[in-house]
Design an enzyme around this catalytic site. Structure first.
Site, PDB file in Angstrom:
ATOM      1  N   GLY A 142       0.919  -1.288   0.131  1.00  0.00           N
ATOM      2  CA  GLY A 142      -0.104  -0.009  -0.103  1.00  0.00           C
ATOM      3  C   GLY A 142       0.887   1.278  -0.079  1.00  0.00           C
ATOM      4  O   GLY A 142       2.093   1.347   0.087  1.00  0.00           O
ATOM      5  N   ASP A 143       0.197   2.350  -0.091  1.00  0.00           N
ATOM      6  CA  ASP A 143       0.891   3.523  -0.034  1.00  0.00           C
ATOM      7  C   ASP A 143       1.948   4.083  -1.089  1.00  0.00           C
ATOM      8  O   ASP A 143       2.827   4.507  -0.723  1.00  0.00           O
ATOM      9  CB  ASP A 143       1.555   4.110   1.274  1.00  0.00           C
ATOM     10  CG  ASP A 143       0.517   3.805   2.512  1.00  0.00           C
ATOM     11  OD1 ASP A 143      -0.701   3.984   2.240  1.00  0.00           O
ATOM     12  OD2 ASP A 143       0.918   3.400   3.486  1.00  0.00           O
ATOM     13  N   GLU A 144       1.676   3.374  -2.331  1.00  0.00           N
ATOM     14  CA  GLU A 144       2.585   3.466  -3.461  1.00  0.00           C
ATOM     15  C   GLU A 144       2.570   4.709  -4.343  1.00  0.00           C
ATOM     16  O   GLU A 144       3.117   4.905  -5.298  1.00  0.00           O
ATOM     17  CB  GLU A 144       2.353   2.280  -4.486  1.00  0.00           C
ATOM     18  CG  GLU A 144       2.607   0.840  -3.790  1.00  0.00           C
ATOM     19  CD  GLU A 144       1.225   0.227  -3.336  1.00  0.00           C
ATOM     20  OE1 GLU A 144       0.433   0.960  -3.332  1.00  0.00           O
ATOM     21  OE2 GLU A 144       1.585  -0.882  -2.948  1.00  0.00           O
TER      22      GLU A 144
ATOM     23  N   LYS B  40      -1.576   9.546  -7.513  1.00  0.00           N
ATOM     24  CA  LYS B  40      -0.886  10.164  -8.693  1.00  0.00           C
ATOM     25  C   LYS B  40      -1.104   9.889 -10.002  1.00  0.00           C
ATOM     26  O   LYS B  40      -1.386  10.666 -10.895  1.00  0.00           O
ATOM     27  CB  LYS B  40       0.581  10.603  -8.243  1.00  0.00           C
ATOM     28  CG  LYS B  40       1.311  11.400  -9.406  1.00  0.00           C
ATOM     29  CD  LYS B  40       2.729  11.839  -8.748  1.00  0.00           C
ATOM     30  CE  LYS B  40       3.402  12.480 -10.260  1.00  0.00           C
ATOM     31  NZ  LYS B  40       4.470  12.978 -10.171  1.00  0.00           N
TER      32      LYS B  40
ATOM     33  N   GLY C  47      -5.709   5.574   1.871  1.00  0.00           N
ATOM     34  CA  GLY C  47      -5.531   7.172   1.848  1.00  0.00           C
ATOM     35  C   GLY C  47      -4.943   7.507   0.786  1.00  0.00           C
ATOM     36  O   GLY C  47      -3.837   7.267   0.330  1.00  0.00           O
TER      37      GLY C  47
ATOM     38  N   ARG D  81     -22.135 -14.320   5.971  1.00  0.00           N
ATOM     39  CA  ARG D  81     -23.401 -13.963   5.334  1.00  0.00           C
ATOM     40  C   ARG D  81     -24.371 -13.822   6.614  1.00  0.00           C
ATOM     41  O   ARG D  81     -25.210 -12.855   6.210  1.00  0.00           O
ATOM     42  CB  ARG D  81     -23.767 -15.576   4.646  1.00  0.00           C
ATOM     43  CG  ARG D  81     -22.969 -15.520   3.343  1.00  0.00           C
ATOM     44  CD  ARG D  81     -22.904 -17.072   3.216  1.00  0.00           C
ATOM     45  NE  ARG D  81     -22.411 -17.560   3.935  1.00  0.00           N
ATOM     46  CZ  ARG D  81     -22.358 -18.917   3.802  1.00  0.00           C
ATOM     47  NH1 ARG D  81     -22.942 -19.665   3.360  1.00  0.00           N
ATOM     48  NH2 ARG D  81     -21.650 -19.658   4.922  1.00  0.00           N
TER      49      ARG D  81
ATOM     50  N   THR E 178      -4.081   7.053   9.271  1.00  0.00           N
ATOM     51  CA  THR E 178      -4.019   6.961  10.720  1.00  0.00           C
ATOM     52  C   THR E 178      -2.518   7.741  11.451  1.00  0.00           C
ATOM     53  O   THR E 178      -2.493   7.824  12.701  1.00  0.00           O
ATOM     54  CB  THR E 178      -3.725   5.450  11.057  1.00  0.00           C
ATOM     55  OG1 THR E 178      -2.250   5.018  10.352  1.00  0.00           O
ATOM     56  CG2 THR E 178      -4.719   4.502  11.016  1.00  0.00           C
TER      57      THR E 178
HETATM   58  P1  IMO Z   1      -3.710   2.672   0.561  1.00  0.00           P
HETATM   59  O1  IMO Z   1      -5.099   2.487  -0.438  1.00  0.00           O
HETATM   60  C1  IMO Z   1      -0.973   0.947   3.683  1.00  0.00           C
HETATM   61  C2  IMO Z   1      -2.799  -2.089   6.323  1.00  0.00           C
HETATM   62  C3  IMO Z   1      -2.939  -1.592   7.731  1.00  0.00           C
HETATM   63  C4  IMO Z   1      -2.821  -3.091   8.376  1.00  0.00           C
HETATM   64  C5  IMO Z   1      -3.597  -3.934   7.425  1.00  0.00           C
HETATM   65  C6  IMO Z   1      -5.045  -4.398   7.855  1.00  0.00           C
HETATM   66  O2  IMO Z   1      -3.299   4.052   1.225  1.00  0.00           O
HETATM   67  O3  IMO Z   1      -2.502   2.190  -0.280  1.00  0.00           O
HETATM   68  P2  IMO Z   1      -7.238  -2.908   7.799  1.00  0.00           P
HETATM   69  O4  IMO Z   1      -7.602  -1.677   8.434  1.00  0.00           O
HETATM   70  O5  IMO Z   1      -7.278  -2.928   6.193  1.00  0.00           O
HETATM   71  O6  IMO Z   1      -7.845  -4.371   8.252  1.00  0.00           O
HETATM   72  O7  IMO Z   1      -5.736  -3.178   8.067  1.00  0.00           O
HETATM   73  O8  IMO Z   1      -3.502  -3.352   6.297  1.00  0.00           O
HETATM   74  N1  IMO Z   1      -3.443  -1.174   5.181  1.00  0.00           N
HETATM   75  C7  IMO Z   1      -2.879  -0.256   4.491  1.00  0.00           C
HETATM   76  N2  IMO Z   1      -1.388   0.066   4.412  1.00  0.00           N
HETATM   77  N3  IMO Z   1      -2.247   1.710   2.712  1.00  0.00           N
HETATM   78  C8  IMO Z   1      -3.367   1.384   2.786  1.00  0.00           C
HETATM   79  O9  IMO Z   1      -4.058   1.711   1.679  1.00  0.00           O
HETATM   80  C9  IMO Z   1      -3.785   0.323   3.603  1.00  0.00           C
HETATM   81  N4  IMO Z   1      -5.122  -0.290   4.044  1.00  0.00           N
HETATM   82  C10 IMO Z   1      -4.897  -0.949   4.774  1.00  0.00           C
HETATM   83  O10 IMO Z   1      -2.089  -0.700   7.909  1.00  0.00           O
HETATM   84  O11 IMO Z   1      -1.300  -3.286   8.439  1.00  0.00           O
HETATM   85 MG    MG Z   2      -2.363   4.320   3.013  1.00  0.00          MG
END
Ligand code: IMO
Ligand code: MG
Length: 425
Positions: free
Chosen positions: A12-14, A18, A40, A142, A302
């Site tokens: 995530g967060d890549e 953009k 996010g 379910r 967060t």
């Molecule tokens: P974007 O779209 C980074 C991580 C959480 C946690 C795990 C499970 O910004 O890339 P959850 O609340 O989904 O059950 O948490 O997944 N996580 C992310 N880390 N970017 C995200 O989204 C994330 N969505 C969930 O930090 O480790």
């Molecule tokens: Mg994120």
């Protein structure tokens, strides 16, 4: 007209937001197909910065249609407040459609999640506490699930709530006798107010998407999270609760992958991870701290500091394979500009054996020692580069190594937050 998908290949967060922004004005329909307000996405549009969690980025354009498809879990309160906040920034939101099959998050999902996470102590998953996993758990189970379409049927909805709230009380109080959850009537009253504001948006989005595909409309599938957080293919159990790799597009939208012309895999030039679970290339030292500061690696949802490390071609290569990518977008390359030396993990050593397969078991991943390829840094400002030829040779070498190890072409290199700071290859 093209159908494109943007998928994160790491944890995530890549900086998916953009690339989505760059592509969004070439597409008429923007589709979110998984996750919820755990995502996010920072989107720059018309010189302003917007933080989106649940809304597809098409919402910022009045001529685009944004679709929240069936695979998403919807917190209607969070959705409405996100719409309000973009309006407060002066945006007239575009048309929004929400699947009647999307599952709904309720306050008891957050309460259950807080209890379950606390009980795991130092093994906590480190979730975003948005009720994502507990809502998906009810979807798969379910019997305690409520979908957006149910909110349009007040009598059925009220009946479902009676049954579910009774069961939730038994379950939640068994873990924590002091926990309180809202009554069925309170939830009914609260959610009827939400659905009154969303009623016109809730439709069968699967039929809608197929109709529009037949009409030749262009679509952009906007991924959330990343492939290594995928419930089936990621670092289980330290994952999110949906198919956050490219595998999720079909189930989460009803649009088969053969209808998608181009899948763009988004990778950061290094690794970050939030929450628990192994991360073989993590740097718990000055270099890790340097990357965190240079990349401003603190969570958008967060605010947590992200764990940072070297680019991991084993993990990311796995994400690329399960997602089925056509090219890579290499993001945040400028963050590495001040480092003397750079490393890319090209293999793991597990119990003395070298492998480029990403381990399926957590204990193997926890033991994995990264085997690095070391390269010189470019030690210069690259934020003004606009053509591949203009990168310093060390940066070219870094880009080529990522492409080689991931067995994929690089289609985009991002060297700053602005739209213009993108080299398109
Ligand atoms: P974007 O779209 C980074 C991580 C959480 C946690 C795990 C499970 O910004 O890339 P959850 O609340 O989904 O059950 O948490 O997944 N996580 C992310 N880390 N970017 C995200 O989204 C994330 N969505 C969930 O930090 O480790
Ligand atoms: Mg994120």
């Amino acid at each position: 007209m093209a159908v494109t998908a943007v998928v994160g290949l790491q944890w995530g967060d890549e900086a998916k937001g953009k690339i989505v922004d760059i592509l969004s004005d070439q597409h008429e329909i923007i589709v979110r197909y998984l996750g919820g307000n755990n995502a996010g996405h920072t989107v720059m549009f018309d010189g302003q910065t917007y933080k989106l969690s649940l809304l597809p980025s098409g919402i910022l354009r009045s001529n685009a249609v944004s679709v929240i498809a069936n695979g998403v879990v919807v917190n209607p309160k969070a959705l409405l407040s996100e719409i309000e906040s973009i309006k407060a920034q002066g945006v007239q939101p575009g048309k929004l459609l929400i699947s009647d099959k999307a599952h709904v998050i309720f306050p008891y999902h957050m309460i259950e999640e807080a209890i379950l996470e606390a009980r795991r102590g130092d093994k906590a998953i480190g979730t975003t506490m948005r009720g994502i996993g507990t809502c998906y758990r009810d979807k798969i189970g379910r019997t305690h699930a409520i979908r957006m379409g149910d909110l349009l049927r007040p009598e059925l909805f009220r009946e479902r709530l009676d049954e579910i709230v009774e069961a939730k009380n038994i379950i939640i109080k068994a873990f924590d006798p002091t926990a309180e959850i809202p009554t069925a009537q309170e939830l009914y009253d609260e959610y009827m107010v939400y659905i009154d504001q969303l009623r016109d948006s809730v439709i069968d989005t699967t039929s809608y998407l197929h109709r529009e595909l037949k009409n030749g409309k262009s679509m952009l599938f906007e991924g959330a999270q990343g492939s290594l957080l995928d419930i089936d293919h990621g670092t289980f159990p330290y994952v999110t609760s949906s198919n956050s790799s490219g595998c999720g597009i079909q189930a989460g939208s009803g649009v088969p992958s053969r209808m998608i012309d181009r899948v763009i895999g988004i990778v950061k030039a290094y690794t970050t991870r939030v929450g628990g679970g192994p991360c073989p290339t993590e740097l718990v030292d000055e270099t890790g701290e340097h990357i965190r500061q240079e990349g401003r690696e603190f969570g958008t949802v967060t605010g947590r500091p992200r764990r940072c490390g070297w680019f991991d071609a084993v993990a990311t290569g796995h994400g690329a394979r399960v997602s089925g990518i056509d090219c890579i977008a290499l993001m945040l390359l400028d963050v590495l500009s001040k480092l003397d030396e750079l490393k890319i993990c090209e293999a793991y050593e597990i119990d003395g054996e070298r492998t480029t397969d990403f381990p399926s078991q957590l204990d193997d991943l926890a033991k994995a020692k990264p085997v690095y390829r070391t390269m010189p840094g470019w030690k210069s400002d690259i934020t003004g580069v606009r053509k591949l030829e203009d990168f310093p040779k060390e940066a070219r070498q870094y880009i080529d190594t990522v492409a080689e190890l991931m067995e994929s072409e690089v289609g985009f290199v991002s060297i700053g937050p602005d739209r213009e700071q993108t080299v398109i290859l």
